[in-house]
Design a protein around this motif. Structure first.
Motif, PDB file in Angstrom:
ATOM      1  N   ARG A  52       1.003   2.758  10.924  1.00  0.00           N
ATOM      2  CA  ARG A  52       2.146   3.667  11.087  1.00  0.00           C
ATOM      3  C   ARG A  52       3.191   3.460   9.993  1.00  0.00           C
ATOM      4  O   ARG A  52       3.702   4.416   9.398  1.00  0.00           O
ATOM      5  CB  ARG A  52       2.771   3.464  12.460  1.00  0.00           C
ATOM      6  CG  ARG A  52       3.944   4.422  12.752  1.00  0.00           C
ATOM      7  CD  ARG A  52       4.417   4.281  14.181  1.00  0.00           C
ATOM      8  NE  ARG A  52       4.955   2.961  14.460  1.00  0.00           N
ATOM      9  CZ  ARG A  52       4.332   2.030  15.173  1.00  0.00           C
ATOM     10  NH1 ARG A  52       3.129   2.277  15.683  1.00  0.00           N
ATOM     11  NH2 ARG A  52       4.891   0.852  15.392  1.00  0.00           N
ATOM     12  N   ALA A  53       3.496   2.195   9.694  1.00  0.00           N
ATOM     13  CA  ALA A  53       4.524   1.897   8.696  1.00  0.00           C
ATOM     14  C   ALA A  53       4.116   2.377   7.304  1.00  0.00           C
ATOM     15  O   ALA A  53       4.931   2.959   6.574  1.00  0.00           O
ATOM     16  CB  ALA A  53       4.801   0.394   8.677  1.00  0.00           C
ATOM     17  N   PHE A  54       2.865   2.156   6.932  1.00  0.00           N
ATOM     18  CA  PHE A  54       2.420   2.605   5.613  1.00  0.00           C
ATOM     19  C   PHE A  54       2.381   4.129   5.532  1.00  0.00           C
ATOM     20  O   PHE A  54       2.743   4.713   4.501  1.00  0.00           O
ATOM     21  CB  PHE A  54       1.051   2.019   5.277  1.00  0.00           C
ATOM     22  CG  PHE A  54       1.104   0.615   4.753  1.00  0.00           C
ATOM     23  CD1 PHE A  54       1.745   0.327   3.563  1.00  0.00           C
ATOM     24  CD2 PHE A  54       0.516  -0.431   5.457  1.00  0.00           C
ATOM     25  CE1 PHE A  54       1.800  -0.979   3.071  1.00  0.00           C
ATOM     26  CE2 PHE A  54       0.571  -1.732   4.971  1.00  0.00           C
ATOM     27  CZ  PHE A  54       1.214  -2.005   3.784  1.00  0.00           C
ATOM     28  N   ARG A  55       1.952   4.784   6.589  1.00  0.00           N
ATOM     29  CA  ARG A  55       1.922   6.248   6.576  1.00  0.00           C
ATOM     30  C   ARG A  55       3.333   6.825   6.503  1.00  0.00           C
ATOM     31  O   ARG A  55       3.555   7.843   5.855  1.00  0.00           O
ATOM     32  CB  ARG A  55       1.180   6.766   7.807  1.00  0.00           C
ATOM     33  CG  ARG A  55      -0.321   6.504   7.738  1.00  0.00           C
ATOM     34  CD  ARG A  55      -1.059   6.960   8.976  1.00  0.00           C
ATOM     35  NE  ARG A  55      -2.492   6.694   8.861  1.00  0.00           N
ATOM     36  CZ  ARG A  55      -3.362   6.909   9.828  1.00  0.00           C
ATOM     37  NH1 ARG A  55      -2.964   7.399  10.994  1.00  0.00           N
ATOM     38  NH2 ARG A  55      -4.650   6.636   9.637  1.00  0.00           N
ATOM     39  N   ARG A  67      -4.003   4.319  -1.240  1.00  0.00           N
ATOM     40  CA  ARG A  67      -4.976   4.369  -0.148  1.00  0.00           C
ATOM     41  C   ARG A  67      -5.315   2.927   0.221  1.00  0.00           C
ATOM     42  O   ARG A  67      -5.838   2.174  -0.609  1.00  0.00           O
ATOM     43  CB  ARG A  67      -6.225   5.135  -0.563  1.00  0.00           C
ATOM     44  CG  ARG A  67      -7.239   5.320   0.564  1.00  0.00           C
ATOM     45  CD  ARG A  67      -8.386   6.211   0.135  1.00  0.00           C
ATOM     46  NE  ARG A  67      -9.372   6.337   1.180  1.00  0.00           N
ATOM     47  CZ  ARG A  67      -9.303   7.197   2.193  1.00  0.00           C
ATOM     48  NH1 ARG A  67      -8.287   8.011   2.274  1.00  0.00           N
ATOM     49  NH2 ARG A  67     -10.250   7.253   3.100  1.00  0.00           N
ATOM     50  N   LEU A  68      -5.016   2.545   1.458  1.00  0.00           N
ATOM     51  CA  LEU A  68      -5.117   1.161   1.879  1.00  0.00           C
ATOM     52  C   LEU A  68      -6.123   1.003   3.007  1.00  0.00           C
ATOM     53  O   LEU A  68      -6.274   1.909   3.835  1.00  0.00           O
ATOM     54  CB  LEU A  68      -3.753   0.655   2.359  1.00  0.00           C
ATOM     55  CG  LEU A  68      -2.571   0.897   1.424  1.00  0.00           C
ATOM     56  CD1 LEU A  68      -1.267   0.571   2.129  1.00  0.00           C
ATOM     57  CD2 LEU A  68      -2.714   0.077   0.151  1.00  0.00           C
ATOM     58  N   HIS A  93       1.847   6.638   2.374  1.00  0.00           N
ATOM     59  CA  HIS A  93       0.544   6.160   1.928  1.00  0.00           C
ATOM     60  C   HIS A  93      -0.549   6.480   2.958  1.00  0.00           C
ATOM     61  O   HIS A  93      -0.258   6.775   4.117  1.00  0.00           O
ATOM     62  CB  HIS A  93       0.606   4.656   1.681  1.00  0.00           C
ATOM     63  CG  HIS A  93       1.668   4.264   0.696  1.00  0.00           C
ATOM     64  ND1 HIS A  93       1.648   4.661  -0.618  1.00  0.00           N
ATOM     65  CD2 HIS A  93       2.816   3.548   0.853  1.00  0.00           C
ATOM     66  CE1 HIS A  93       2.722   4.185  -1.251  1.00  0.00           C
ATOM     67  NE2 HIS A  93       3.444   3.512  -0.372  1.00  0.00           N
ATOM     68  N   VAL A  94      -1.780   6.390   2.522  1.00  0.00           N
ATOM     69  CA  VAL A  94      -2.935   6.580   3.399  1.00  0.00           C
ATOM     70  C   VAL A  94      -3.409   5.204   3.846  1.00  0.00           C
ATOM     71  O   VAL A  94      -3.651   4.329   3.006  1.00  0.00           O
ATOM     72  CB  VAL A  94      -4.078   7.322   2.678  1.00  0.00           C
ATOM     73  CG1 VAL A  94      -5.298   7.430   3.587  1.00  0.00           C
ATOM     74  CG2 VAL A  94      -3.616   8.703   2.235  1.00  0.00           C
ATOM     75  N   ALA A  95      -3.523   4.999   5.148  1.00  0.00           N
ATOM     76  CA  ALA A  95      -3.926   3.692   5.671  1.00  0.00           C
ATOM     77  C   ALA A  95      -5.054   3.852   6.678  1.00  0.00           C
ATOM     78  O   ALA A  95      -4.915   4.573   7.657  1.00  0.00           O
ATOM     79  CB  ALA A  95      -2.732   2.990   6.319  1.00  0.00           C
ATOM     80  N   ASP A  96      -6.182   3.190   6.411  1.00  0.00           N
ATOM     81  CA  ASP A  96      -7.305   3.147   7.343  1.00  0.00           C
ATOM     82  C   ASP A  96      -7.352   1.766   7.989  1.00  0.00           C
ATOM     83  O   ASP A  96      -6.795   0.797   7.464  1.00  0.00           O
ATOM     84  CB  ASP A  96      -8.620   3.422   6.615  1.00  0.00           C
ATOM     85  CG  ASP A  96      -8.693   4.837   6.050  1.00  0.00           C
ATOM     86  OD1 ASP A  96      -8.016   5.730   6.607  1.00  0.00           O
ATOM     87  OD2 ASP A  96      -9.408   5.037   5.053  1.00  0.00           O
ATOM     88  N   ASP A 108      -7.121   1.414  -2.927  1.00  0.00           N
ATOM     89  CA  ASP A 108      -6.295   0.795  -3.956  1.00  0.00           C
ATOM     90  C   ASP A 108      -6.059  -0.682  -3.658  1.00  0.00           C
ATOM     91  O   ASP A 108      -6.017  -1.505  -4.569  1.00  0.00           O
ATOM     92  CB  ASP A 108      -4.946   1.523  -4.061  1.00  0.00           C
ATOM     93  CG  ASP A 108      -5.113   2.959  -4.514  1.00  0.00           C
ATOM     94  OD1 ASP A 108      -5.633   3.160  -5.622  1.00  0.00           O
ATOM     95  OD2 ASP A 108      -4.746   3.874  -3.759  1.00  0.00           O
ATOM     96  N   VAL A 109      -5.867  -1.009  -2.378  1.00  0.00           N
ATOM     97  CA  VAL A 109      -5.621  -2.393  -1.964  1.00  0.00           C
ATOM     98  C   VAL A 109      -6.233  -2.607  -0.585  1.00  0.00           C
ATOM     99  O   VAL A 109      -6.195  -1.715   0.265  1.00  0.00           O
ATOM    100  CB  VAL A 109      -4.107  -2.710  -1.908  1.00  0.00           C
ATOM    101  CG1 VAL A 109      -3.871  -4.150  -1.433  1.00  0.00           C
ATOM    102  CG2 VAL A 109      -3.450  -2.499  -3.269  1.00  0.00           C
TER     103      VAL A 109
END
Length: 227
Positions: free
Chosen positions: A18-21, A2-3, A25-28, A46-47
């Motif tokens: 978009r790239a992390f998803r 979760r980023l 992964h979860v990206a906010d 997490d980061v």
């Protein structure tokens, strides 16, 4: 993982989200320093990926405030300021890593995974197990018994969330918000479709099903042999 991405450049932020998803992964996203600080204080990330030059509050100030409040979430600074002095200043301000722009997403992903692995080794589980089903959050490997289960990124996120809450009822609203990042009901059968696919991959061919539908409530992963 979760980023949280704190970045004021909308195009750059949209690309990273978009790239992390797409990699599961979860990206906010937060568009300025004040919003980013509030989200970092309230969210369980997490980061953090932080740009240095931000409106309202600069990135180093955000990091400094987090460290002052004893928030130890790993921070990767992503900045166009890439000289040695800039990197040293960022690391001394509390950053854990520093990647100058322009950058390769594959390198960024690898660096973020290293930071998450370090944190995971200290503070949280990196492997979930329910019965003979095992999910490794870092390697993105899923096995049941001796068989590897191949999942698409969204299926992995769905299983990860269910296993994180093993033995608990997970509602459709919880899944929409935490797996699909929706904060509204899209009035589609997207959850039913993915649950069906996931069930066929982790339960088909096994005598003991692990993924259960709780009628009128939601879904649950549990070790049926214990009931």
């Amino acid at each position: 993982m979760r980023l949280l991405i704190i970045e004021d450049d909308r195009d750059a932020a949209d690309y990273l989200v978009r790239a992390f998803r797409e990699t599961g992964h979860v990206a906010d996203h937060a568009a300025d320093g004040e919003e980013g600080l509030a989200m970092a204080l309230d969210g369980d990330y997490d980061v953090l990926i932080v740009d240095r030059m931000l409106p309202k509050r600069d990135g180093l100030s955000v990091i400094g405030e987090l460290r002052a409040k004893k928030v130890e979430t790993p921070v990767l600074i992503l900045s166009a300021l890439g000289q040695v002095d800039d990197r040293v200043k960022g690391l001394r301000a509390g950053g854990d890593d520093y990647l100058p722009k322009p950058y390769s997403f594959s390198e960024l992903l690898a660096r973020v995974e290293v930071l998450a692995r370090r944190r995971g080794g200290r503070n949280e589980e990196t492997v979930y197990r329910v019965g003979d089903l095992e999910l490794d959050r870092l390697s993105h490997r899923v096995t049941r018994g001796k068989e590897e289960v191949i999942l698409q990124p969204r299926e992995f996120r769905l299983l990860e969330y269910l296993m994180k809450h093993a033995g608990q009822v997970v509602t459709r609203t919880m899944l929409l918000e935490n797996v699909w990042d929706y904060h509204f009901d899209p009035q589609t059968n997207v959850i039913d479709v993915h649950i069906s696919r996931l069930r066929s991959k982790i339960d088909k061919g096994f005598s003991q099903p692990l993924l259960h539908t709780i009628r009128g409530a939601g879904y649950m992963i549990r070790d049926g042999s214990r009931n």
